[in-house]
Scaffold this motif. Structure first.
Motif, short mmCIF file in Angstrom:
data_model
loop_
_atom_site.label_atom_id
_atom_site.label_comp_id
_atom_site.label_asym_id
_atom_site.label_seq_id
_atom_site.Cartn_x
_atom_site.Cartn_y
_atom_site.Cartn_z
N PRO A 188 -21.85 -16.19 13.56
CA PRO A 188 -22.04 -15.11 12.66
C PRO A 188 -22.31 -15.64 11.35
O PRO A 188 -23.51 -15.08 10.70
CB PRO A 188 -20.71 -14.31 12.27
N LEU A 242 -18.47 -7.22 11.95
CA LEU A 242 -19.71 -7.86 12.37
C LEU A 242 -20.52 -6.64 13.39
O LEU A 242 -21.73 -6.66 12.92
CB LEU A 242 -19.43 -9.05 13.29
N ILE A 255 -17.94 -12.26 6.17
CA ILE A 255 -17.98 -12.87 7.54
C ILE A 255 -17.53 -13.91 7.97
O ILE A 255 -16.75 -14.12 8.99
CB ILE A 255 -19.64 -13.03 7.84
N LEU A 302 -25.27 -10.05 16.09
CA LEU A 302 -24.15 -9.77 15.25
C LEU A 302 -23.15 -8.74 16.01
O LEU A 302 -21.91 -8.94 16.29
CB LEU A 302 -24.43 -9.05 14.10
#
Length: 203
Positions: free
Chosen positions: A23, A84, A116, A193
Motif C-alpha cells: 500500500p 485502503l 495508509i 489498493l
C-alpha cells in the motif's frame, strides 16, 4: 552498533521491506503521478511519520498489548483494510475529467500516506515481531538504541521514497500525454489498493 545487532543486515532488511509492493508503494506512486514530485515528497514524509509512530508505539509496549488482545488487533486490521479499499474504490470509479479522488495538495498526500502506513497491519506486525530481532541484549543502550533504529529507518525510507518518486515523476509526463493510459493506470492502482484491503481484512 549502538546496541543494534548486525547493523548491515538491519539496513538491508528495511530496504527489502520497503521494496516489496504494498500500500505504501502505491501511495507514493499515485501521489507523484497525480501531484508531481512535491506531492510524492510529501507522501514520503507521511510514510516516514507513520513508520515512526508505529515504531515508538511498539517501544512503548503497544506491541504487547496487541498480542494480548486479539480483538483489538483484529479491529486495527479491519480499519486499515477498509481505508485502503475506500481509497481504491474512489480511484476505480472516478469519472473522466472529474475531481481527483485525492486532492492534489501535498498536505493531503502526506496525511493519506501517513494513514495508509499507520493502518497497515503488515507494518504493525513488522514492528511487533521483526525489528526486535536486531536488538542486541548485551549491548542494548535503551533509548539510544531505539533512537538509532528509528533514525536509520527514517533515513532509508526517505532515500528510497524520494528515488521512487523521482522515477515516477520522470515518466508521469508521458502518462499525462496519453490520457486513457493515465486513467487506466489510476484504475489499476485502485484495483491493487482494493486487493490489499481485501487481503489484509480476510487473512
Amino acid at each position: 552498533m549502538l546496541g543494534i545487532g548486525d547493523y548491515g543486515a538491519f539496513c538491508a532488511a528495511i530496504l527489502i521491506f520497503l521494496a516489496l509492493p504494498g500500500p505504501g508503494t502505491f501511495a507514493l506512486l499515485t501521489s507523484t503521478t497525480k501531484g508531481g514530485l512535491r506531492a510524492g515528497a510529501a507522501a514520503t514524509l507521511g510514510v516516514i511519520f507513520g513508520d515512526q509512530v508505529l515504531l515508538w508505539l511498539a517501544v512503548a509496549g503497544v506491541a504487547a498489548l496487541l498480542a494480548a488482545n486479539p480483538l483489538l488487533f483484529q479491529a486495527v486490521q479491519y480499519l486499515g483494510a477498509a481505508y485502503l479499499a475506500w481509497i481504491g474504490l474512489k480511484l476505480i470509479f472516478a469519472r473522466s475529467g472529474s475531481t481527483a479522488p485525492i486532492r492534489i495538495e501535498p498536505r493531503q498526500y502526506a496525511r493519506q500516506a501517513f494513514l495508509i502506513t499507520l493502518l497497515n497491519p503488515k507494518a504493525i506486525v513488522f514492528y511487533m515481531a521483526f525489528f526486535p530481532l536486531f536488538i542486541d541484549p548485551a549491548q542494548h543502550r535503551g533509548t539510544v538504541t531505539f533512537v538509532a533504529m528509528a533514525a536509520t529507518i527514517a533515513f532509508i525510507t526517505a532515500a528510497y521514497g524520494l528515488a521512487l518518486c523521482a522515477f515516477a515523476n520522470a515518466i508521469s509526463a508521458q502518462v499525462r500525454a496519453h490520457r486513457k493510459l493515465g486513467q487506466s493506470l489510476e484504475r489499476l492502482a485502485g484495483v491493487f489498493l482494493v486487493g490489499f484491503g481485501i487481503r489484509l481484512g480476510t487473512q
